[in-house]
Enzyme design. Sequence first.
Site, PDB file in Angstrom:
ATOM      1  N   GLU A  33       0.861  -1.201   0.000  1.00  0.00           N
ATOM      2  CA  GLU A  33       0.000   0.000   0.000  1.00  0.00           C
ATOM      3  C   GLU A  33       0.885   1.235   0.000  1.00  0.00           C
ATOM      4  N   LEU A  38      -3.812   2.183   5.765  1.00  0.00           N
ATOM      5  CA  LEU A  38      -4.461   1.080   5.047  1.00  0.00           C
ATOM      6  C   LEU A  38      -5.951   1.394   4.833  1.00  0.00           C
ATOM      7  N   CYS A  42     -12.116   3.458   0.233  1.00  0.00           N
ATOM      8  CA  CYS A  42     -13.289   3.253   1.094  1.00  0.00           C
ATOM      9  C   CYS A  42     -13.085   3.831   2.492  1.00  0.00           C
ATOM     10  N   LYS A  51     -19.976   8.588   5.165  1.00  0.00           N
ATOM     11  CA  LYS A  51     -21.057   8.170   6.075  1.00  0.00           C
ATOM     12  C   LYS A  51     -20.972   8.909   7.410  1.00  0.00           C
ATOM     13  N   GLY A 115       3.676  -0.235  -5.497  1.00  0.00           N
ATOM     14  CA  GLY A 115       4.145  -1.487  -6.083  1.00  0.00           C
ATOM     15  C   GLY A 115       4.081  -1.486  -7.602  1.00  0.00           C
ATOM     16  N   GLY A 180     -25.538  11.214  -9.396  1.00  0.00           N
ATOM     17  CA  GLY A 180     -25.401   9.796  -9.037  1.00  0.00           C
ATOM     18  C   GLY A 180     -25.227   9.662  -7.537  1.00  0.00           C
ATOM     19  N   VAL A 181     -24.582   8.564  -7.130  1.00  0.00           N
ATOM     20  CA  VAL A 181     -24.496   8.252  -5.705  1.00  0.00           C
ATOM     21  C   VAL A 181     -23.685   9.296  -4.940  1.00  0.00           C
ATOM     22  N   ILE A 182     -22.499   9.632  -5.422  1.00  0.00           N
ATOM     23  CA  ILE A 182     -21.647  10.583  -4.705  1.00  0.00           C
ATOM     24  C   ILE A 182     -22.308  11.959  -4.661  1.00  0.00           C
ATOM     25  N   HIS A 443     -42.633  -6.816  15.683  1.00  0.00           N
ATOM     26  CA  HIS A 443     -43.384  -5.554  15.675  1.00  0.00           C
ATOM     27  C   HIS A 443     -42.974  -4.725  16.886  1.00  0.00           C
TER      28      HIS A 443
HETATM   29  P1  FAD Z   1      -9.683   1.025  -3.312  1.00  0.00           P
HETATM   30  O1  FAD Z   1     -10.500   1.136  -2.101  1.00  0.00           O
HETATM   31  O2  FAD Z   1      -9.669   2.164  -4.259  1.00  0.00           O
HETATM   32  O3  FAD Z   1      -8.205   0.734  -2.805  1.00  0.00           O
HETATM   33  C1  FAD Z   1      -7.134   0.642  -3.669  1.00  0.00           C
HETATM   34  C2  FAD Z   1      -5.872   0.945  -2.888  1.00  0.00           C
HETATM   35  O4  FAD Z   1      -4.763   0.583  -3.697  1.00  0.00           O
HETATM   36  C3  FAD Z   1      -5.670   2.417  -2.559  1.00  0.00           C
HETATM   37  O5  FAD Z   1      -5.443   2.578  -1.171  1.00  0.00           O
HETATM   38  C4  FAD Z   1      -4.425   2.829  -3.335  1.00  0.00           C
HETATM   39  O6  FAD Z   1      -3.613   3.743  -2.635  1.00  0.00           O
HETATM   40  C5  FAD Z   1      -3.712   1.509  -3.481  1.00  0.00           C
HETATM   41  N1  FAD Z   1      -2.833   1.434  -4.642  1.00  0.00           N
HETATM   42  C6  FAD Z   1      -3.136   1.740  -5.918  1.00  0.00           C
HETATM   43  N2  FAD Z   1      -2.075   1.494  -6.717  1.00  0.00           N
HETATM   44  C7  FAD Z   1      -1.089   1.035  -5.914  1.00  0.00           C
HETATM   45  C8  FAD Z   1       0.236   0.620  -6.136  1.00  0.00           C
HETATM   46  N3  FAD Z   1       0.762   0.592  -7.359  1.00  0.00           N
HETATM   47  N4  FAD Z   1       0.958   0.232  -5.074  1.00  0.00           N
HETATM   48  C9  FAD Z   1       0.450   0.250  -3.815  1.00  0.00           C
HETATM   49  N5  FAD Z   1      -0.801   0.626  -3.544  1.00  0.00           N
HETATM   50  C10 FAD Z   1      -1.563   0.994  -4.585  1.00  0.00           C
HETATM   51  N6  FAD Z   1     -18.862   1.826  -1.875  1.00  0.00           N
HETATM   52  C11 FAD Z   1     -19.775   1.199  -1.111  1.00  0.00           C
HETATM   53  O7  FAD Z   1     -19.971  -0.018  -1.263  1.00  0.00           O
HETATM   54  N7  FAD Z   1     -20.484   1.870  -0.159  1.00  0.00           N
HETATM   55  C12 FAD Z   1     -20.326   3.189   0.040  1.00  0.00           C
HETATM   56  O8  FAD Z   1     -20.980   3.765   0.908  1.00  0.00           O
HETATM   57  C13 FAD Z   1     -19.383   3.876  -0.741  1.00  0.00           C
HETATM   58  N8  FAD Z   1     -19.180   5.196  -0.566  1.00  0.00           N
HETATM   59  C14 FAD Z   1     -18.232   5.827  -1.310  1.00  0.00           C
HETATM   60  C15 FAD Z   1     -18.070   7.197  -1.130  1.00  0.00           C
HETATM   61  C16 FAD Z   1     -17.136   7.876  -1.878  1.00  0.00           C
HETATM   62  C17 FAD Z   1     -16.960   9.357  -1.659  1.00  0.00           C
HETATM   63  C18 FAD Z   1     -16.329   7.170  -2.820  1.00  0.00           C
HETATM   64  C19 FAD Z   1     -15.270   7.892  -3.616  1.00  0.00           C
HETATM   65  C20 FAD Z   1     -16.498   5.827  -3.012  1.00  0.00           C
HETATM   66  C21 FAD Z   1     -17.463   5.139  -2.277  1.00  0.00           C
HETATM   67  N9  FAD Z   1     -17.701   3.784  -2.456  1.00  0.00           N
HETATM   68  C22 FAD Z   1     -18.650   3.147  -1.710  1.00  0.00           C
HETATM   69  C23 FAD Z   1     -16.929   2.996  -3.423  1.00  0.00           C
HETATM   70  C24 FAD Z   1     -15.823   2.215  -2.705  1.00  0.00           C
HETATM   71  O9  FAD Z   1     -14.992   3.127  -2.015  1.00  0.00           O
HETATM   72  C25 FAD Z   1     -15.005   1.397  -3.696  1.00  0.00           C
HETATM   73  O10 FAD Z   1     -15.866   0.586  -4.450  1.00  0.00           O
HETATM   74  C26 FAD Z   1     -13.998   0.539  -2.974  1.00  0.00           C
HETATM   75  O11 FAD Z   1     -13.124   1.302  -2.187  1.00  0.00           O
HETATM   76  C27 FAD Z   1     -13.179  -0.282  -3.976  1.00  0.00           C
HETATM   77  O12 FAD Z   1     -12.267  -1.063  -3.282  1.00  0.00           O
HETATM   78  P2  FAD Z   1     -10.906  -1.559  -3.948  1.00  0.00           P
HETATM   79  O13 FAD Z   1     -10.260  -2.426  -2.938  1.00  0.00           O
HETATM   80  O14 FAD Z   1     -11.161  -2.108  -5.288  1.00  0.00           O
HETATM   81  O15 FAD Z   1     -10.037  -0.245  -4.183  1.00  0.00           O
HETATM   82  P1  NAD Z   2     -22.296   7.513 -10.657  1.00  0.00           P
HETATM   83  O1  NAD Z   2     -22.013   6.662 -11.816  1.00  0.00           O
HETATM   84  O2  NAD Z   2     -23.091   6.978  -9.518  1.00  0.00           O
HETATM   85  O3  NAD Z   2     -23.077   8.826 -11.118  1.00  0.00           O
HETATM   86  C1  NAD Z   2     -22.567   9.666 -12.087  1.00  0.00           C
HETATM   87  C2  NAD Z   2     -23.715  10.543 -12.557  1.00  0.00           C
HETATM   88  O4  NAD Z   2     -23.180  11.578 -13.358  1.00  0.00           O
HETATM   89  C3  NAD Z   2     -24.735   9.800 -13.411  1.00  0.00           C
HETATM   90  O5  NAD Z   2     -26.023  10.111 -12.970  1.00  0.00           O
HETATM   91  C4  NAD Z   2     -24.461  10.323 -14.809  1.00  0.00           C
HETATM   92  O6  NAD Z   2     -25.597  10.308 -15.651  1.00  0.00           O
HETATM   93  C5  NAD Z   2     -23.997  11.728 -14.506  1.00  0.00           C
HETATM   94  N1  NAD Z   2     -23.160  12.340 -15.540  1.00  0.00           N
HETATM   95  C6  NAD Z   2     -22.209  11.757 -16.311  1.00  0.00           C
HETATM   96  N2  NAD Z   2     -21.659  12.681 -17.125  1.00  0.00           N
HETATM   97  C7  NAD Z   2     -22.268  13.866 -16.857  1.00  0.00           C
HETATM   98  C8  NAD Z   2     -22.139  15.189 -17.360  1.00  0.00           C
HETATM   99  N3  NAD Z   2     -21.282  15.475 -18.341  1.00  0.00           N
HETATM  100  N4  NAD Z   2     -22.904  16.165 -16.855  1.00  0.00           N
HETATM  101  C9  NAD Z   2     -23.802  15.891 -15.862  1.00  0.00           C
HETATM  102  N5  NAD Z   2     -23.972  14.645 -15.351  1.00  0.00           N
HETATM  103  C10 NAD Z   2     -23.210  13.665 -15.840  1.00  0.00           C
HETATM  104  O7  NAD Z   2     -20.865   8.061 -10.179  1.00  0.00           O
HETATM  105  P2  NAD Z   2     -20.412   8.752  -8.832  1.00  0.00           P
HETATM  106  O8  NAD Z   2     -21.571   9.305  -8.111  1.00  0.00           O
HETATM  107  O9  NAD Z   2     -19.284   9.643  -9.223  1.00  0.00           O
HETATM  108  O10 NAD Z   2     -19.847   7.534  -8.002  1.00  0.00           O
HETATM  109  C11 NAD Z   2     -18.745   6.755  -8.511  1.00  0.00           C
HETATM  110  C12 NAD Z   2     -18.792   5.359  -7.994  1.00  0.00           C
HETATM  111  O11 NAD Z   2     -18.586   5.324  -6.600  1.00  0.00           O
HETATM  112  C13 NAD Z   2     -20.107   4.711  -8.293  1.00  0.00           C
HETATM  113  O12 NAD Z   2     -19.866   3.632  -9.163  1.00  0.00           O
HETATM  114  C14 NAD Z   2     -20.619   4.206  -6.997  1.00  0.00           C
HETATM  115  O13 NAD Z   2     -20.969   2.854  -7.070  1.00  0.00           O
HETATM  116  C15 NAD Z   2     -19.475   4.386  -6.012  1.00  0.00           C
HETATM  117  N6  NAD Z   2     -20.063   4.944  -4.791  1.00  0.00           N
HETATM  118  C16 NAD Z   2     -20.921   4.185  -4.078  1.00  0.00           C
HETATM  119  C17 NAD Z   2     -21.543   4.693  -2.964  1.00  0.00           C
HETATM  120  C18 NAD Z   2     -22.509   3.848  -2.208  1.00  0.00           C
HETATM  121  O14 NAD Z   2     -22.525   2.647  -2.436  1.00  0.00           O
HETATM  122  N7  NAD Z   2     -23.297   4.405  -1.309  1.00  0.00           N
HETATM  123  C19 NAD Z   2     -21.296   5.989  -2.562  1.00  0.00           C
HETATM  124  C20 NAD Z   2     -20.431   6.754  -3.321  1.00  0.00           C
HETATM  125  C21 NAD Z   2     -19.808   6.207  -4.429  1.00  0.00           C
END
Ligand code: FAD
Ligand code: NAD
Length: 464
Positions: A33, A38, A42, A51, A115, A180-182, A443
């Site tokens: 990492e 770590l 997420c 959250k 890495g 979208g979600v974010i 309930h």
């Molecule tokens: P990541 O969590 O992205 O971890 C990858 C790690 O690899 C990073 O720490 C990075 O530094 C490391 N890394 C990369 N390249 C290298 C390298 N060459 N050498 C060493 N280390 C390296 N998902 C949900 O299910 N629920 C949610 O509520 C949710 N909320 C989110 C809110 C936000 C604002 C964002 C941005 C995302 C959210 N997600 C959520 C999505 C979720 O964070 C990701 O789907 C998840 O973290 C993916 O896990 P991963 O292990 O694939 O990668």
């Molecule tokens: P998203 O794919 O959820 O939403 C992106 C949104 O942007 C879509 O509605 C899309 O139509 C719109 N869009 C795309 N291009 C556009 C443009 N040019 N102008 C205006 N709107 C446009 O992506 P996100 O919200 O950035 O989240 C990224 C990923 O992170 C998602 O895949 C999601 O699964 C993950 N995430 C998950 C959670 C959760 O599980 N609660 C929370 C945050 C993020």
Amino acid sequence: MASYDVIIIGSGPGGYVCAIRCAQLGLKTACVEGRETLGGTCLNVGCIPSKALLHASHQLHEAEHNFEKMGLKVAAPKVDWKAMLAYKDDTIAQNTKGIEFLFKKNKVDWLKGWGAIPEAGKVKVGDEVHEAKHIVIATGSEAASIPGAEVEIDEKVVVTSTGALELAKIPKRMVVVGGGVIGLELGSVYSRLGTEVTVIEYLDKVTPTMDGEVSKTFQRILGRQGLSFVMGAAVSKVAATKTKAKVTYTDRKKETEHEIDTDVVLVSTGRKPFTDGLGLEALGVKMTDRGQVATDGHWKTNVEGVWAIGDCIEGPMLAHKAEDEGMAVAESIAGQAGHVNYGVIPSVIYTHPEVALVGATEEELKEAGRDYKVGKFNFMGNGRAKANFAADGFVKILADKATDRVLGAHIIGPMAGDLIHEICVGMEFGAAAEDIARTCHAHPTYSEAVREAALACGDGPIHS
Ligand code: FAD
Ligand code: NAD
């Protein structure tokens, strides 16, 4: 040089879970990492911090809007933004340190640094080269920019979710590009904190891949909470100074151009796989045309001994999807039958009300020509929800018309993210809606609404 059975690159939910499971299965394991802590996106800049801010801002909403209704008289709450950010940072630290503890407990070595894979069977971290029989790429994703738009992200005025989690102050106005979600989670946070939030969405519905009825209800409820929406609009330019920004967009139907002035722009138009610096091209690892590491459906890449999981491969970018793949790969490497049921991966949006779904949407069933029935129940008929000022929304269960087998569920309402899991377990066991309907539910709980929706697939709910 050290020699391992498995080296995992990346310690997000995919990587750290894979590492722990590998170690539990008796494999000598290391995880690389590059971040200081770590837990990946997420724990550091994703699920956990967002959250925490959603929780804090929801408490503010409760204090402002519902306390007095319950006879609780308190002085008007004030927001101490620095303290709220400190609470969020403390939550992050507790979680990231927790993974460090789990690594030690399970004897997983943390190889600190970035890495690369100079050749199959070798991982280079800094000047050290380590050997590994298996290498798992779990390097996650990063924010994508606005497609086709002129925009420069400075993480201060024009921010991705990372900057939005640590703004210097609560802005007066915020434009969220992407509904979208974010965009909706973080848009909700700032709206509750008093920011005027305008969401600009390219398509005609928010969270476009969701069930249409849920998406419509969701937008209506968020609108009532104070978020404004500009739908069907393509952002072409974000011009920023050190303190302000101007967003230019085109109404796609009318083909007219508009501008909005704002203090902060949140770019939330999706994320893209992150594989920079790994040396995948030189190694000959096949990629998809969307920049993901291509796998064979069992997380093997085309290079022997190199696997990939999580956000850097195809599928939903969700922490629990990455975790499940991490466990499955560990089991596959250990000679077991690693498996992920991609048909039963829930998805949750942690706004208030929450939105949760699993399985097929009505739109998908229609497109597939499947005969289905709908069982729907409004939280208005749920006693607990009414008592808690949480009666907005509904549970909708989709079941096969002939067999009654549950095909999907869509919930918008209180604790939807927890309620969805009884449907997930049901679907894993091939449950019929009647199986859920005949299960005694305590309930008064929100989960009674799930049972009522299941009853609605049969002879009908009781409380509507
Ligand atoms: P990541 O969590 O992205 O971890 C990858 C790690 O690899 C990073 O720490 C990075 O530094 C490391 N890394 C990369 N390249 C290298 C390298 N060459 N050498 C060493 N280390 C390296 N998902 C949900 O299910 N629920 C949610 O509520 C949710 N909320 C989110 C809110 C936000 C604002 C964002 C941005 C995302 C959210 N997600 C959520 C999505 C979720 O964070 C990701 O789907 C998840 O973290 C993916 O896990 P991963 O292990 O694939 O990668
Ligand atoms: P998203 O794919 O959820 O939403 C992106 C949104 O942007 C879509 O509605 C899309 O139509 C719109 N869009 C795309 N291009 C556009 C443009 N040019 N102008 C205006 N709107 C446009 O992506 P996100 O919200 O950035 O989240 C990224 C990923 O992170 C998602 O895949 C999601 O699964 C993950 N995430 C998950 C959670 C959760 O599980 N609660 C929370 C945050 C993020």
